[in-house]
Structure formats: C-alpha cells, structure tokens
Scaffold this motif. Structure first.
Motif, PDB file in Angstrom:
ATOM      1  N   LYS A   1      59.431  48.701  38.937  1.00  0.00           N
ATOM      2  CA  LYS A   1      60.543  48.258  38.101  1.00  0.00           C
ATOM      3  C   LYS A   1      60.049  47.153  37.163  1.00  0.00           C
ATOM      4  N   ILE A   2      60.249  47.373  35.868  1.00  0.00           N
ATOM      5  CA  ILE A   2      59.866  46.387  34.861  1.00  0.00           C
ATOM      6  C   ILE A   2      61.162  45.825  34.263  1.00  0.00           C
ATOM      7  N   HIS A   3      61.426  44.542  34.487  1.00  0.00           N
ATOM      8  CA  HIS A   3      62.667  43.922  34.047  1.00  0.00           C
ATOM      9  C   HIS A   3      62.459  43.241  32.697  1.00  0.00           C
ATOM     10  N   CYS A   4      63.328  43.558  31.763  1.00  0.00           N
ATOM     11  CA  CYS A   4      63.219  43.023  30.397  1.00  0.00           C
ATOM     12  C   CYS A   4      64.527  42.302  30.033  1.00  0.00           C
ATOM     13  N   LYS A   5      64.395  41.354  29.158  1.00  0.00           N
ATOM     14  CA  LYS A   5      65.566  40.586  28.728  1.00  0.00           C
ATOM     15  C   LYS A   5      66.448  41.388  27.780  1.00  0.00           C
ATOM     16  N   GLU A   6      65.890  42.423  27.188  1.00  0.00           N
ATOM     17  CA  GLU A   6      66.645  43.250  26.241  1.00  0.00           C
ATOM     18  C   GLU A   6      66.044  44.650  26.216  1.00  0.00           C
ATOM     19  N   ARG A   7      66.772  45.559  25.624  1.00  0.00           N
ATOM     20  CA  ARG A   7      66.254  46.912  25.462  1.00  0.00           C
ATOM     21  C   ARG A   7      65.136  46.871  24.431  1.00  0.00           C
ATOM     22  N   LEU A   8      64.050  47.521  24.742  1.00  0.00           N
ATOM     23  CA  LEU A   8      62.856  47.435  23.894  1.00  0.00           C
ATOM     24  C   LEU A   8      62.884  48.389  22.714  1.00  0.00           C
ATOM     25  N   GLY A   9      63.838  49.315  22.705  1.00  0.00           N
ATOM     26  CA  GLY A   9      63.830  50.369  21.696  1.00  0.00           C
ATOM     27  C   GLY A   9      62.971  51.529  22.173  1.00  0.00           C
ATOM     28  N   ASP A  10      62.542  52.361  21.248  1.00  0.00           N
ATOM     29  CA  ASP A  10      61.666  53.477  21.629  1.00  0.00           C
ATOM     30  C   ASP A  10      60.323  52.923  22.102  1.00  0.00           C
ATOM     31  N   LEU A  11      59.880  53.384  23.255  1.00  0.00           N
ATOM     32  CA  LEU A  11      58.588  52.920  23.767  1.00  0.00           C
ATOM     33  C   LEU A  11      57.453  53.533  22.937  1.00  0.00           C
ATOM     34  N   LEU A  12      56.565  52.692  22.452  1.00  0.00           N
ATOM     35  CA  LEU A  12      55.450  53.136  21.611  1.00  0.00           C
ATOM     36  C   LEU A  12      54.114  53.057  22.334  1.00  0.00           C
ATOM     37  N   LEU A  13      53.907  51.934  23.041  1.00  0.00           N
ATOM     38  CA  LEU A  13      52.627  51.681  23.689  1.00  0.00           C
ATOM     39  C   LEU A  13      52.857  51.076  25.064  1.00  0.00           C
ATOM     40  N   ILE A  14      51.931  51.305  25.961  1.00  0.00           N
ATOM     41  CA  ILE A  14      51.888  50.594  27.233  1.00  0.00           C
ATOM     42  C   ILE A  14      50.521  49.929  27.337  1.00  0.00           C
TER      43      ILE A  14
ATOM     44  N   LYS B   1      54.387  56.572  11.137  1.00  0.00           N
ATOM     45  CA  LYS B   1      55.072  55.819  10.084  1.00  0.00           C
ATOM     46  C   LYS B   1      55.098  54.311  10.341  1.00  0.00           C
ATOM     47  N   LEU B   2      54.961  53.928  11.603  1.00  0.00           N
ATOM     48  CA  LEU B   2      55.040  52.511  11.952  1.00  0.00           C
ATOM     49  C   LEU B   2      53.669  51.855  11.858  1.00  0.00           C
ATOM     50  N   ASP B   3      53.626  50.666  11.338  1.00  0.00           N
ATOM     51  CA  ASP B   3      52.349  49.957  11.182  1.00  0.00           C
ATOM     52  C   ASP B   3      51.652  49.751  12.516  1.00  0.00           C
ATOM     53  N   ILE B   4      52.425  49.462  13.562  1.00  0.00           N
ATOM     54  CA  ILE B   4      51.810  49.206  14.863  1.00  0.00           C
ATOM     55  C   ILE B   4      51.046  50.429  15.371  1.00  0.00           C
ATOM     56  N   LEU B   5      51.580  51.637  15.100  1.00  0.00           N
ATOM     57  CA  LEU B   5      50.908  52.858  15.532  1.00  0.00           C
ATOM     58  C   LEU B   5      49.707  53.177  14.646  1.00  0.00           C
ATOM     59  N   LYS B   6      49.839  52.927  13.348  1.00  0.00           N
ATOM     60  CA  LYS B   6      48.707  53.133  12.446  1.00  0.00           C
ATOM     61  C   LYS B   6      47.555  52.210  12.821  1.00  0.00           C
ATOM     62  N   GLU B   7      47.888  50.953  13.117  1.00  0.00           N
ATOM     63  CA  GLU B   7      46.846  49.983  13.464  1.00  0.00           C
ATOM     64  C   GLU B   7      46.191  50.340  14.794  1.00  0.00           C
ATOM     65  N   HIS B   8      47.007  50.761  15.759  1.00  0.00           N
ATOM     66  CA  HIS B   8      46.456  51.161  17.054  1.00  0.00           C
ATOM     67  C   HIS B   8      45.535  52.361  16.907  1.00  0.00           C
ATOM     68  N   ARG B   9      45.957  53.316  16.120  1.00  0.00           N
ATOM     69  CA  ARG B   9      45.160  54.530  15.894  1.00  0.00           C
ATOM     70  C   ARG B   9      43.798  54.169  15.309  1.00  0.00           C
ATOM     71  N   GLN B  10      43.804  53.324  14.277  1.00  0.00           N
ATOM     72  CA  GLN B  10      42.556  52.944  13.625  1.00  0.00           C
ATOM     73  C   GLN B  10      41.674  52.107  14.554  1.00  0.00           C
ATOM     74  N   LYS B  11      42.309  51.232  15.324  1.00  0.00           N
ATOM     75  CA  LYS B  11      41.552  50.390  16.255  1.00  0.00           C
ATOM     76  C   LYS B  11      40.813  51.246  17.278  1.00  0.00           C
ATOM     77  N   MET B  12      41.480  52.242  17.825  1.00  0.00           N
ATOM     78  CA  MET B  12      40.854  53.110  18.819  1.00  0.00           C
ATOM     79  C   MET B  12      39.690  53.902  18.219  1.00  0.00           C
ATOM     80  N   LEU B  13      39.859  54.373  16.986  1.00  0.00           N
ATOM     81  CA  LEU B  13      38.767  55.096  16.325  1.00  0.00           C
ATOM     82  C   LEU B  13      37.596  54.166  16.036  1.00  0.00           C
ATOM     83  N   ASP B  14      37.887  52.938  15.632  1.00  0.00           N
ATOM     84  CA  ASP B  14      36.811  51.977  15.363  1.00  0.00           C
ATOM     85  C   ASP B  14      35.999  51.710  16.625  1.00  0.00           C
TER      86      ASP B  14
END
Length: 667
Positions: A56-69, A122-135
């Motif tokens: 169980k992971i308790h959060c102070k608010e709803r995180l929205g769509d989960l993108l990364l773990i 479309k999201l910058d966080i996903l574009k950056e993650h994608r490029q980081k992993m390839l690098d």
C-alpha cells in the motif's frame, strides 16, 4: 487533506538467485504529482524467487495518470542483486514491465508498458525519460571495428562486463562452462588435442567417432562416400544456400558433353539437361586466392572448387564433374565419377572441406552471428524499451552479444580454434569474411528472393527450402499483423525517428554503407519495414538453427567435412591412394578440436526458448497478445507437418522444426 492509497504488486522473477534481502524503495510518478519515497516492507520475506507481494502506497493526493515508477535498491553486505519482473498498480490497472536485474545501490525508472512510438509521447517527462534511457544504452553499447571490412561489433571484450540482463543466465553460464571444459573428456579425446600426426586409417578415426555418435552422424558415416548423399547435403546439410541452377557452363570450368554424357539420362546430353533445368552448379570462387593457414608449422591447403551436379530421373542429386581450382589448366583436371575410386573420393573430400570452411565463416558466422549482433546493437542503441519494435525484436537477441564476444575470444582470436584447425585460419579467415561482406546482398538474406535467384524453386526433396518458406511466410504474417496495429499508414513509418535511426545504424555499421548491398538506410513504407523485420527475425532464429544445429550430425565424421587439407589438390588423375587421402585430410589435433567445438555448439541447453515463445510479457495490449497466440498456433501447425513428413524417413530433416528452433542466436 485526504489520503489516497495505491496498491502496487511487485513480482520477483522465477530464476535462480532472483531474490534479494536488500531494501527496496518506490516512488510513484503521475501526471499531477508524485508519491513520497516509500520502503516496500511487509511482514516476512518480501522479494523471494517467483513471488508477488502487494504493498500500500499512501499519497496526500491523487497522482493523476501513473507515468513512471521509480525503484531504488540498497546494497546489502552480501551485495545481492534482484531480478524484478514487473509491477502492477491495481487502482490504475496499469502494468510496468521491468525484466531486468537491479544491482548494487541502483535506481531505475520504469514506464507503463503500453507500446509507444516517439511521436506518441506528448509529455515532456516521458520524452526526457525516453531520451535518458537511450543515452544510457548508447554509453553501454558502442560500436567498434574488430577487423576492417566486416560488420562492426560491440565494444566489449569481457562478457562479464555486459549488463546482467544481456549476459547468460546463471544456469546457462554454469552449463556452458561445464560442457566446454568437459567436451574433450566426454568425447574421450583429451589426450589427442595436441597430437599432430595424421590418422593411420579410417578405422583409426572410427575408434573415436563411435564414442559419442548420434543416429544421424552414424547415418552420415555410412553414406558419406555415396554420390547421392554428397548431393543431398547441398539441399539439407549445414550449408544449404550454395547450390544454384546452371544454365550455362562457366568458361573456367570446361566440362564437355563427352565427359559427362555417361552419367546423364540415356540418349540425353548436357545441353538438353540444362534446358530441362536438371543441371546445378556450386562455385567456391570466394575461396580463390585465400592465403592458407599454417598449423603446427605445416602449411595447409584450400581448394576453390567448382562442382557440377545432375538431378537424375529418380530425383537424386549427384555430382558429375569436379574441378578443384578456379582456373582451367592441364594440371587442374576435371574429376569424374568414373575416375579411379580414390581420385573421385579425394576430389569430393576437397569439395566438402571447402564447403566446411565457407559454411563456418560465411553462412554461419557472418550471415547469422555477426548480422544478429548488428541488429542487436542497433536495437539497444536506437529503440527505447517502450517502442513496439523493441518489444518485438529484443526476444530474438537474447544472449547474442555474449556468445559473439566468446566467439571472438576463443574461436577467432590469434591462437584460437580457427587458427588451430581450419585451413582458412589466420589472415585467410578475414580475407574470406571481407570478400563475403563485399558480395553480400539484402536479397540473399531474404529466403524467397534467394531461392528464386538461385533457380531452385522446383528441385525435389529440398526441405530447407520447403520448411524455410513456410516459416518465412508465418513470420511475415505475424510481423504484418503487428505493424497493422502500430503503423497503420506509411506516414507512421516516415515519422518514427527511432526506427529511422535504427535502420541507418544497421546500414552504416553493419553493411558499411555499401549501397550495392541493397540494404536500405531508411524506410518509406510499411511494406518495406515488414520485409526487413521478417528478415531480421528469420536470420536470428530460423536461419541460424538451420545452419548450426546439424553441425555434429554432418561433421562429426571428419572425412565428410575435413576442417583443413594438409596436401595440395592433386594435379593428375590415376595416382591417388588411400594413404594419400589419409595424409590429406585433417590431422588428429585439428579433428578432435573441431569435434569438441561442434559437439558443444550443437548441444541443447536447459534454458532454451523456442521460436514464438515470449515468456516475458513485453506487449501489454490485448491485440498483440492475440497475434502472438496466432503466431504460436501457426508454428505448431508447421511443426506437426514436418513431423508427419519425416515419418518413415531414415534421415528426417528436423533443423527447421519450430519446436527445435531457438528464438535467438544464443549458441
């Protein structure tokens, strides 16, 4: 302020040493916010082999769509690594594949598993993650030149420096090391590996051959001198890609009708049989002018033969003329089936030796192993883990980098097996590879095109062709079904920057920018992509199995595939004796070293994954999973057909049975 709870299931892989006693921390990252860093800790052991645990992971608010773990593991005093299989978030119904080892004090971020092309992020966080992993991957897997004029390879010399998910599994490492060190012992050849004398008789060879024979190697031993079996091997042996229809006798191979008419159908002629499509040619021109090896101070010899074959009225393929050098000359006689028995046998032995060398270096090493490595490196460098084509291709590249590094360290290196045992060892090996690279074409790697170009569409009992074309078609349909889902239009191909970088890297680093090869350096249409991906998967699985798995069967009886020749090709007829043959074929040391190697390379391993099996669920969407199931069903049908065809055959062709084909170049 309320508390929102996420339930995350963490699965540890069911492989040896997958568990960890280290602390593992998790952070959930969504479109709106991210959770606090939380230790995954339930009562009792958490990350045991094959287990799934919920947290169980308790959060102070709803995180929205989960993108990364984000996962972070601490290193314990034992330094144990952890094989994380996947994470599931129940509330979001999202799936985060991992399928990798988490080592030391490592932190990694996992993306939700839905396949995405670059322009779909479309999201910058996903574009950056994608490029980081390839690098990161590009820093780990860089290109280097092993030898000029051949495909580039990975710039890693020690297989233990490969990342853990690329290396052999623990079980395969132990099994491979054990088999490698015990091969000579098991075959009872240990005391002979440095014995450089010639064999004293065929019975002398048989004494050691019988220690570990198979039903098929025994069949080869019985049949190897027969002309129709010599011809059969061009269709279904270890090198079934050489034979082509002969429409005109080459000018440097002056075979006349009077020479061969006695071996043709009564009242027929060489010209008539060519017009009927019954005459075939095998040309080893690639071996011409190759400097021969020196083994233990003794010069070796390489023939560059031409061999003419005839398909008779019984549909048997038989040699009818052999010339052992490329230049017509009185001292380069054309050998015929009615020559002295020892003359004809020695001529065939020279041809089989040439075939063995060309097969090992070109058909096997260059056209499967080295190309598979090119495809693998380009995939790791250019396709992110969420790219649909990464998910499609990476299972067909399992263990390829390690097995090729080991080949360079033990087979191709100075003083390695090829130097010890092959007539093309030493500098000759690289000359052959360079010549083959210069002449290799895209069409020669695509089975339907190659069969047509060689004019062998109709020759009977060509099981390599029959089974191969069925498998090509099934792979092609499978790839097409996935492309239909992920690339509905040609514009999707054109706009895929990772894909375009992938094929350009293959063209530049693997095919050395040779436009005449026909290899594309970009893709414009879905159909172009479909054909190329079919070729890649076929090469890494079906083709490799077809040319690798029969090595012990066909080559264990050394006179049928002598790795080297110790005497030059004969210049006259009528003088060859059995003693000449024994002095010409490979000596004891060359024989036993090759025998141990082909026994190892033909052996099955316990963590074998067959063609079409994808134990790691990389595709999370329902449609590709259905297509995989259909692919597996189609392969099962072909397997059943091959089993049925082979019933009653003493030497059934099994090297393209889907259930026996490994998914990748893993040995």
């Amino acid at each position: 302020m309320g508390v929102y709870t996420y339930t995350v299931s963490v699965t540890t892989g069911d492989i040896i040493f997958a568990n960890t006693s280290g602390f593992v921390y998790i952070t959930l990252i969504g479109t709106n916010s991210q959770s606090d860093k939380t230790r995954l800790d339930n009562w009792g052991p958490d990350f045991t082999r094959g287990s799934t645990r919920q947290y169980k992971i308790h959060c102070k608010e709803r995180l929205g769509d989960l993108l990364l773990i984000r996962l972070e593991k601490t290193k314990t005093f034992l330094g144990d690594d952890w094989f994380c299989l996947k994470l599931d978030c129940d509330e979001e119904k999202s799936y985060f594949p991992c399928y990798r080892w988490v080592t030391g004090n490592e932190s990694l971020e996992l993306r939700e598993g839905t396949a995405k092309k670059p322009n779909e992020d479309k999201l910058d966080i996903l574009k950056e993650h994608r490029q980081k992993m390839l690098d990161i991957r590009r820093s780990l897997f860089s290109w280097t030149t092993y030898e000029e004029g051949i495909p580039k390879c990975v710039d890693i010399q020690d297989p233990w420096k490969l990342s853990p998910e690329i290396r052999f599994s623990f079980t395969k490492s132990i099994e491979f090391a054990f088999k490698g060190t015990t091969a000579l012992v098991k075959l009872k050849l240990l005391e002979l590996q440095d014995y450089y004398d010639s064999w004293t008789s065929m019975e002398h060879i048989e004494k050691f051959f019988y220690v570990n024979k198979t039903d098929k190697s025994e069949y080869v031993h019985r049949k190897w001198e027969e002309d129709d079996f010599f011809g059969y091997q061009y269709l279904n042996g270890t090198n079934p890609v050489m034979i082509k229809k002969c429409k005109q006798i080459p000018s440097n191979f002056p075979v006349t009708n009077s020479m061969v008419s006695g071996f043709l159908e009564k009242s027929s002629s060489l010209q008539k049989e060519m017009e009927k499509g019954n005459i075939f040619l095998v040309d080893y021109q690639l071996l011409d002018d190759i400097p021969a090896n020196t083994i233990n101070g003794r010069k070796q010899y390489i023939a560059a033969p031409l061999c003419l074959l005839y398909k008779d009225t019984q549909n048997k393929l038989k040699p009818i003329a052999i010339q052992l050098k490329q230049t017509a000359d009185p001292e380069n006689p054309i050998f015929l089936p009615n020559d002295k028995e020892e003359d004809w046998l020695l001529a065939k032995i020279f041809v089989r030796s040439a075939d063995f060398n060309l097969f090992e270096l070109v058909t096997h090493l260059l056209q499967t192993h080295l190309l598979a490595e090119v495809f693998c490196i380009a995939t790791l460098r250019h396709l992110s883990s969420v790219h649909p084509l990464y998910k499609l291709l990476i299972p067909h590249m399992r263990y390829t980098l390690q097995i090729n590094i080991m080949a360079r360290n033990n087979l191709l290196n100075k003083g390695g097996l090829f130097d010890k045992a092959l007539s093309t060892g030493g500098i000759g090996m690289y000359k052959v590879l360079q010549k083959a690279q210069d002449s290799m074409t895209y069409s020669s790697l695509c089975l339907p095109d190659d069969i047509k170009a060689r004019g062998v569409e109709d020759i009977p009992c060509y099981y390599y062709r029959d089974d191969g074309l069925k498998l090509w078609a099934v792979i092609n349909r499978f790839v097409q079904s996935l492309l239909k889902y992920y690339y509905p239009n040609d514009s999707d191909v054109l706009e895929d920057t990772e894909l375009q970088g992938w094929i350009n890297d293959i063209f530049c680093e693997g095919f050395l920018q040779r436009e005449e090869s026909g290899i594309p350096n970009s893709f414009s249409t879905v159909n172009e992509l479909n054909k190329f991906l079919t070729m890649v998967i076929f090469t890494c699985s079906v083709q490799h199995n077809a040319v690798n798995s029969g090595q012990f069967d066909f080559c264990a009886w050394m006179p049928n595939a002598s790795p080297t020749m110790q005497c030059p090709p004969p210049t006259k007829k009528g003088e060859t004796t059995m003693e000449d043959i024994l002095q010409s074929i490979a000596n004891v040391s060359s024989t036993v070293n090759i025998l141990a190697a082909i026994w190892l390379l033909s052996s099955p391993f316990c963590d074998f994954i067959k063609l079409g099996d994808y134990p790691l669920k990389r595709f999370t969407e329902e449609y590709p999973q259905k297509m995989i199931a259909q692919f597996q069903s189609d392969l099962k049908k072909i397997d059943d057909e091959i089993v049925h065809r082979n019933e009653g055959q003493e030497f059934g062709y099994t090297y393209m049975r889907p259930s026996l084909i490994e998914n990748s170049v893993a040995i």
